[in-house]
Scaffold this motif. Structure first.
Motif, PDB file in Angstrom:
ATOM      1  N   ASN A 138     -25.067 -54.237  76.484  1.00 32.87           N
ATOM      2  CA  ASN A 138     -25.229 -55.524  75.788  1.00 32.87           C
ATOM      3  C   ASN A 138     -25.359 -56.676  76.771  1.00 32.87           C
ATOM      4  O   ASN A 138     -25.339 -57.834  76.366  1.00 32.87           O
ATOM      5  CB  ASN A 138     -24.107 -55.801  74.770  1.00 32.87           C
ATOM      6  N   ASP A 139     -25.490 -56.343  78.048  1.00 35.07           N
ATOM      7  CA  ASP A 139     -25.923 -57.314  79.046  1.00 35.07           C
ATOM      8  C   ASP A 139     -27.394 -57.033  79.353  1.00 35.07           C
ATOM      9  O   ASP A 139     -27.908 -55.939  79.074  1.00 35.07           O
ATOM     10  CB  ASP A 139     -25.111 -57.199  80.336  1.00 35.07           C
ATOM     11  N   THR A 140     -28.066 -57.991  79.934  1.00 39.96           N
ATOM     12  CA  THR A 140     -29.464 -57.801  80.311  1.00 39.96           C
ATOM     13  C   THR A 140     -29.596 -56.672  81.332  1.00 39.96           C
ATOM     14  O   THR A 140     -28.816 -56.591  82.287  1.00 39.96           O
ATOM     15  CB  THR A 140     -30.049 -59.098  80.893  1.00 39.96           C
ATOM     16  N   ASN A 141     -30.572 -55.802  81.096  1.00 43.21           N
ATOM     17  CA  ASN A 141     -30.895 -54.667  81.975  1.00 43.21           C
ATOM     18  C   ASN A 141     -29.782 -53.622  82.067  1.00 43.21           C
ATOM     19  O   ASN A 141     -29.729 -52.841  83.015  1.00 43.21           O
ATOM     20  CB  ASN A 141     -31.272 -55.140  83.381  1.00 43.21           C
ATOM     21  N   HIS A 162     -29.435 -50.654  80.637  1.00 49.21           N
ATOM     22  CA  HIS A 162     -30.155 -49.647  79.859  1.00 49.21           C
ATOM     23  C   HIS A 162     -29.241 -48.507  79.418  1.00 49.21           C
ATOM     24  O   HIS A 162     -28.406 -48.048  80.202  1.00 49.21           O
ATOM     25  CB  HIS A 162     -31.294 -49.040  80.687  1.00 49.21           C
ATOM     26  N   TYR A 175     -39.055 -49.740  78.189  1.00 45.73           N
ATOM     27  CA  TYR A 175     -38.338 -51.016  78.254  1.00 45.73           C
ATOM     28  C   TYR A 175     -37.998 -51.328  79.717  1.00 45.73           C
ATOM     29  O   TYR A 175     -36.865 -51.106  80.158  1.00 45.73           O
ATOM     30  CB  TYR A 175     -37.057 -50.950  77.420  1.00 45.73           C
ATOM     31  N   THR A 235     -37.486 -54.089  81.058  1.00 43.35           N
ATOM     32  CA  THR A 235     -36.364 -55.032  80.987  1.00 43.35           C
ATOM     33  C   THR A 235     -35.644 -54.811  79.665  1.00 43.35           C
ATOM     34  O   THR A 235     -36.251 -54.910  78.603  1.00 43.35           O
ATOM     35  CB  THR A 235     -36.859 -56.487  81.064  1.00 43.35           C
ATOM     36  N   TRP A 236     -34.358 -54.496  79.768  1.00 47.28           N
ATOM     37  CA  TRP A 236     -33.576 -54.287  78.542  1.00 47.28           C
ATOM     38  C   TRP A 236     -32.992 -55.615  78.106  1.00 47.28           C
ATOM     39  O   TRP A 236     -32.164 -56.212  78.785  1.00 47.28           O
ATOM     40  CB  TRP A 236     -32.467 -53.266  78.797  1.00 47.28           C
ATOM     41  N   ASP A 237     -33.423 -56.078  76.945  1.00 49.68           N
ATOM     42  CA  ASP A 237     -32.989 -57.363  76.407  1.00 49.68           C
ATOM     43  C   ASP A 237     -32.040 -57.107  75.231  1.00 49.68           C
ATOM     44  O   ASP A 237     -32.469 -56.622  74.178  1.00 49.68           O
ATOM     45  CB  ASP A 237     -34.196 -58.176  75.940  1.00 49.68           C
ATOM     46  N   PRO A 238     -30.751 -57.406  75.379  1.00 49.61           N
ATOM     47  CA  PRO A 238     -29.790 -57.116  74.298  1.00 49.61           C
ATOM     48  C   PRO A 238     -30.057 -57.897  73.018  1.00 49.61           C
ATOM     49  O   PRO A 238     -29.503 -57.558  71.961  1.00 49.61           O
ATOM     50  CB  PRO A 238     -28.444 -57.510  74.913  1.00 49.61           C
ATOM     51  N   HIS A 239     -30.899 -58.923  73.091  1.00 50.72           N
ATOM     52  CA  HIS A 239     -31.241 -59.685  71.886  1.00 50.72           C
ATOM     53  C   HIS A 239     -32.408 -59.047  71.128  1.00 50.72           C
ATOM     54  O   HIS A 239     -32.674 -59.399  69.978  1.00 50.72           O
ATOM     55  CB  HIS A 239     -31.600 -61.126  72.259  1.00 50.72           C
TER      56      HIS A 239
END
Length: 259
Positions: free
Chosen positions: A91-94, A96, A123, A125-129
């Motif tokens: 649930n933080d950026t990146n 994964h 993905y 870049t993993w974007d939690p939003h």
């Protein structure tokens, strides 16, 4: 009479140490991440991709056991087991998620040696939003229905090359991995919560009774009808048992000792 007074000296209280604001803030952030994981899993109950099932581990909030039943396409009738592990800072950026297949999967997006699905191909870049468990499960399902593979399919270069240049050989290897998944379906990983067990005799009998009822009534079965069949089968089994015991008793009572 004179009175003596003892002088009272109040004890000094040791001041309580305030919790470190850095530690408490970190704990609150981690608790929020944990809560988001539970919310995502609850969301899956209604929105999981068809044929994909996920069950959490009993020991770790961020460890899941899953299985996908492939219903069409080149991997038809495959039963592929997998595990998902979420990093501590999920649930933080990146941050994964990591998906590893326990079953052997011959696919350009799956590493043939480790069984790991290349999540970063879809993905970077993993974007939690934007990205959630349901997102990555949808991608997991998608790779089994793809017919064409792009340059990002680098996890298994041989599979990609065959899919592009020798479709017959690629299909042969895919068929082999489907058969392998079926052959090993009852082999469960240690601690697995999504277990497969072989049918017992009573399960086979019950399935036959349900099939017979469906053919006779030409209607779909509901839970109440299935429970009635279970009761009927149970009563029939008890009567058969009583009959055998009575027969044995009669035989024993009518037997005569040898002279």
């Amino acid at each position: 009479m004179s009175k003596q007074f003892t002088r009272f000296t109040p004890r000094r209280r040791t001041p309580r140490r305030k919790p470190s604001p850095v530690t408490s803030e970190a704990e609150r952030e981690q608790a929020l991440r944990d809560y988001k994981v539970t919310i995502e899993y609850k969301h899956l109950k209604q929105h999981a991709p068809g044929g994909v099932y996920l069950i959490p581990s009993l020991d770790d909030l961020r460890h899941f056991f899953g299985v996908i039943f492939v219903r069409r396409g080149p991997f038809t009738n495959g039963i592929f087991k997998f595990q998902i592990r979420l990093p501590e800072r999920y649930n933080d950026t990146n941050a994964h998620p990591r998906i590893t297949f326990s079953s052997y999967v011959y696919n350009p997006y799956v590493n043939a040696e480790t069984g790991e699905l290349d999540v970063r191909a879809a993905y970077p870049t993993w974007d939690p939003h934007k990205h959630y468990l349901v997102t990555v499960l949808t991608y997991l399902k998608k790779i089994f229905y793809m017919k064409h593979f792009g340059e990002d399919a680098t996890a298994n270069a041989e599979a990609r090359q065959l899919a592009r240049g020798n479709s017959q050989e690629y299909r042969k290897k895919v068929d082999n991995c489907v058969k392998e998944s079926q052959r090993l379906v009852f082999v469960n990983d240690p601690g697995c919560t999504a277990k497969f067990t072989e049918d017992r005799v009573e399960h086979q009998i019950l399935r036959g009774l349900i099939r017979l009822k469906i053919e006779e009534s030409m209607t779909t079965m509901n839970r109440g009808m299935i429970m009635d069949i279970v009761k009927e089968a149970r009563l029939g089994g008890e009567e058969a048992t009583d009959g055998k015991e009575g027969k044995k008793g009669n035989e024993a009572g009518g037997a005569s000792p040898r002279s």
